[in-house]
Write an enzyme that holds these catalytic residues in place. Structure first.
Site, PDB file in Angstrom:
ATOM      1  N   GLY A  77      36.638-106.980  -7.450  1.00 46.56           N
ATOM      2  CA  GLY A  77      36.383-106.856  -6.008  1.00 46.56           C
ATOM      3  C   GLY A  77      35.056-107.499  -5.649  1.00 46.56           C
ATOM      4  O   GLY A  77      34.912-108.087  -4.569  1.00 46.56           O
ATOM      5  N   SER A  78      34.099-107.416  -6.548  1.00 42.72           N
ATOM      6  CA  SER A  78      32.795-108.045  -6.298  1.00 42.72           C
ATOM      7  C   SER A  78      32.954-109.565  -6.210  1.00 42.72           C
ATOM      8  O   SER A  78      32.351-110.212  -5.344  1.00 42.72           O
ATOM      9  CB  SER A  78      31.820-107.706  -7.428  1.00 42.72           C
ATOM     10  OG  SER A  78      31.683-106.311  -7.530  1.00 42.72           O
ATOM     11  N   ASP A 107      37.903-100.091  -0.862  1.00 46.46           N
ATOM     12  CA  ASP A 107      38.142 -98.653  -0.999  1.00 46.46           C
ATOM     13  C   ASP A 107      39.187 -98.150  -0.010  1.00 46.46           C
ATOM     14  O   ASP A 107      39.306 -96.932   0.175  1.00 46.46           O
ATOM     15  CB  ASP A 107      36.822 -97.887  -0.756  1.00 46.46           C
ATOM     16  CG  ASP A 107      35.774 -98.220  -1.795  1.00 46.46           C
ATOM     17  OD1 ASP A 107      36.146 -98.781  -2.835  1.00 46.46           O
ATOM     18  OD2 ASP A 107      34.595 -97.926  -1.555  1.00 46.46           O
ATOM     19  N   SER A 119      39.589-104.356  -4.327  1.00 48.16           N
ATOM     20  CA  SER A 119      39.273-104.190  -5.751  1.00 48.16           C
ATOM     21  C   SER A 119      40.461-103.528  -6.436  1.00 48.16           C
ATOM     22  O   SER A 119      41.050-102.586  -5.891  1.00 48.16           O
ATOM     23  CB  SER A 119      38.039-103.306  -5.935  1.00 48.16           C
ATOM     24  OG  SER A 119      37.911-102.942  -7.305  1.00 48.16           O
ATOM     25  N   HIS A 146      40.344 -97.565  -8.058  1.00 50.79           N
ATOM     26  CA  HIS A 146      40.820 -97.887  -6.709  1.00 50.79           C
ATOM     27  C   HIS A 146      42.293 -97.516  -6.507  1.00 50.79           C
ATOM     28  O   HIS A 146      42.910 -96.943  -7.393  1.00 50.79           O
ATOM     29  CB  HIS A 146      40.512 -99.351  -6.418  1.00 50.79           C
ATOM     30  CG  HIS A 146      39.024 -99.579  -6.338  1.00 50.79           C
ATOM     31  ND1 HIS A 146      38.335 -99.672  -5.153  1.00 50.79           N
ATOM     32  CD2 HIS A 146      38.092 -99.664  -7.317  1.00 50.79           C
ATOM     33  CE1 HIS A 146      37.039 -99.818  -5.406  1.00 50.79           C
ATOM     34  NE2 HIS A 146      36.865 -99.821  -6.711  1.00 50.79           N
ATOM     35  N   ASN A 203      34.436-119.903 -11.759  1.00 46.32           N
ATOM     36  CA  ASN A 203      35.757-119.557 -12.270  1.00 46.32           C
ATOM     37  C   ASN A 203      35.849-118.045 -12.212  1.00 46.32           C
ATOM     38  O   ASN A 203      35.252-117.355 -13.034  1.00 46.32           O
ATOM     39  CB  ASN A 203      35.973-120.064 -13.692  1.00 46.32           C
ATOM     40  CG  ASN A 203      37.334-119.614 -14.227  1.00 46.32           C
ATOM     41  OD1 ASN A 203      38.069-118.887 -13.546  1.00 46.32           O
ATOM     42  ND2 ASN A 203      37.673-120.024 -15.418  1.00 46.32           N
TER      43      ASN A 203
HETATM   44  C1  LIG Z   1      33.200-100.931  -1.139  1.00 49.97           C
HETATM   45  C2  LIG Z   1      33.237-101.628  -2.472  1.00 49.97           C
HETATM   46  N1  LIG Z   1      33.146-102.965  -2.497  1.00 49.97           N
HETATM   47  C3  LIG Z   1      33.189-103.653  -3.652  1.00 49.97           C
HETATM   48  C4  LIG Z   1      33.355-103.007  -4.856  1.00 49.97           C
HETATM   49  C5  LIG Z   1      33.383-103.806  -6.121  1.00 49.97           C
HETATM   50  O1  LIG Z   1      34.619-103.805  -6.765  1.00 49.97           O
HETATM   51  P1  LIG Z   1      34.705-104.182  -8.329  1.00 49.97           P
HETATM   52  O2  LIG Z   1      34.225-103.015  -9.083  1.00 49.97           O
HETATM   53  O3  LIG Z   1      36.131-104.495  -8.560  1.00 49.97           O
HETATM   54  O4  LIG Z   1      33.824-105.376  -8.542  1.00 49.97           O
HETATM   55  C6  LIG Z   1      33.454-101.621  -4.884  1.00 49.97           C
HETATM   56  C7  LIG Z   1      33.613-100.920  -6.164  1.00 49.97           C
HETATM   57  O5  LIG Z   1      33.929 -99.773  -6.285  1.00 49.97           O
HETATM   58  C8  LIG Z   1      33.386-100.909  -3.656  1.00 49.97           C
HETATM   59  O6  LIG Z   1      33.461 -99.567  -3.625  1.00 49.97           O
END
Ligand SMILES: Cc1ncc(COP(=O)(O)O)c(C=O)c1O
Length: 445
Positions: free
Chosen positions: A82-83, A190, A211, A216, A284
């Site tokens: 998700g990041s 979320d 994510s 999740h 990537n």
């Molecule tokens: C609101 C929100 N954005 C982004 C992320 C990042 O997701 P990931 O852990 O898959 O990188 C999270 C992770 O819990 C999140 O709560």
């Protein structure tokens, strides 16, 4: 039965044998979140492994199509988290194809101070200036009024997460963005399945992110995705995700684009292989078919997962209704959240602190979590970032000191929820007496 069917059948049996787990109050941990994996998930991953689907391919594409369809959007682009999805969404808005409206270093982007770091980090990583706004303590989201008040001459976009699954007033904020020529990115990591005015969150912004980390609403292990209805945007996301390349053929494909050896781009010689022409400074951030296999399997149960999250949240909310000293969460008006967690804030009049309650619950094997970063600006990494603060961040600071959340994920049963309710009630009512019930003097503030 051939060897493969036999193997897959044994994996299914192995899951069934492992699956039964009894809840013992105070002994079994009630996690704040977790993946809900069944025999179908295990066999789906096993089948992909048997086919050695170790890179992104046909399953990733299938999952992208099905997931986009779930949202009624044209494109989903899978990523490794998700990041990464947030990084791609923000970076996409800087792409040259967007012409004059693209974001440039020093442009401002409105975001909330209370939340998850990687909602905000891509702004800093792209040389953009975050403009931090506060949140409404009832919903843990910011408001259209706060966003409007934060708009300055260089403000060009808004990036906000739907906190713990509770939608921010996204229709109003999308309208503000349209009025002021600003982009909107919804961090929907979320909030998969949440609706605002009967429309799914993630479908209002120019881009949205998801994510698939195990905490999740559904999981691919590590994983995420960018959603968009705009084909140009989707193309940029894909290019940035896939090394920055110009060609949209898959790695194993040759000349589906019809442009492999018959064009001239940049200062390259005519006919330079399109597979190796780069139109963006890319990354990537791809995922694999192994993950997509799990995603496809989980997707079939997404609606059930969301329904269970709603059920668990409602049961907790009803069970704790009227409790003293705690602010309980409220859905944003006009929304139907697919909750990520159940937040509680210790009110100023409470004779106990968050740490006391949290220690008590953790001692009972009830996992708690803070509201992610609390106020992000209080963290060491952000102490000298280039940013602007609009108004006060009083509520973000209050949340940093007094808010926590417990789980509502589908693995939580009614029995567990009732134990959580009883535990919180026992702790809080105990403070009405001289010695709190079940709390040793050492645990008191
Ligand atoms: C609101 C929100 N954005 C982004 C992320 C990042 O997701 P990931 O852990 O898959 O990188 C999270 C992770 O819990 C999140 O709560």
């Amino acid at each position: 039965m051939n060897d493969r069917d036999d193997l897959v059948g044994r994996i299914r049996q192995f899951h069934t044998a492992q699956a039964e787990r009894q809840f013992i109050a105070g002994v079994t941990e009630i996690q704040s979140s977790g993946a809900c994996l069944d025999a179908d998930d295990k066999t789906a991953v096993a089948e992909a492994a048997l086919d050695m689907r170790i890179a992104a391919g046909i399953l990733a594409h299938r999952f992208e199509s099905q997931f986009a369809r779930k949202f009624g959007l044209r494109k989903a682009r899978l990523t490794n988290s998700g990041s990464s999805a947030n990084l791609l969404a923000v970076t996409t808005l800087t792409a040259p194809e967007l012409g004059e409206v693209r974001l440039r270093p020093g442009d401002e982007v409105i975001t909330a101070a209370a939340g998850f770091p990687t909602t905000v980090n891509p702004l800093l990583q792209n040389g953009l200036t975050p403009v931090f706004v506060d949140i409404d303590p009832a919903t843990y989201n910011t408001t259209p009024e706060a966003v409007e008040a934060a708009i300055g001459p260089r403000t060009r976009a808004v990036v906000l997460a739907h906190t713990l699954g509770n939608p921010f007033p996204v229709a109003e904020i999308a309208a503000l963005c349209a009025e002021h020529g600003m982009f909107l990115i919804e961090d929907n990591c979320d909030a998969v399945g949440s609706t605002y005015r009967s429309r799914l969150t993630g479908t209002f912004g120019d881009l949205a992110t998801v994510s698939f980390y195990p905490a999740h609403h559904m999981t691919t292990g590590e994983g995420g995705c960018v959603l968009t209805n705009n084909l140009t945007t989707a193309r940029i996301v894909k290019s940035l995700r896939d090394w920055g390349r110009d060609c949209w053929c898959e790695p194993g494909e040759s000349d589906r684009c019809g442009k492999r050896f018959n064009q001239q781009l940049g200062n390259l010689p005519y006919g330079y292989d399109h597979k190796y022409i780069y139109s963006h400074i890319g990354y990537n951030l791809k995922t694999t078919d192994l993950q997509a296999a799990l995603g496809l399997s989980q997707l079939t149960r997404l609606d059930d997962f969301c329904a269970r999250r709603r059920h668990n949240w409602r049961r907790l909310r009803e069970g704790l209704d009227g409790i003293e000293h705690l602010r309980l969460p409220e859905p944003t008006p006009d929304s139907d959240p697919s909750w990520f967690g159940f937040a509680m804030t210790v009110l100023p009049d409470a004779p106990f602190g968050r740490i006391d309650l949290v220690n008590f619950l953790e001692g009972r094997r009830i996992a708690t979590r803070g509201l992610f970063a609390g106020n992000l600006l209080r963290h060491p990494a952000y102490s000298d970032i280039e940013c602007r603060i609009s108004g006060s961040l009083e509520a973000s600071d209050y949340v940093a000191g007094n808010t926590f959340w417990v789980g509502v994920y589908p693995g939580i049963t009614d029995e567990m929820t009732d134990y959580m309710i009883a535990s919180v009630r026992q702790f809080v009512s105990g403070y009405g007496r001289s010695t709190p019930v079940g709390v040793s003097a050492g645990e008191m503030r």
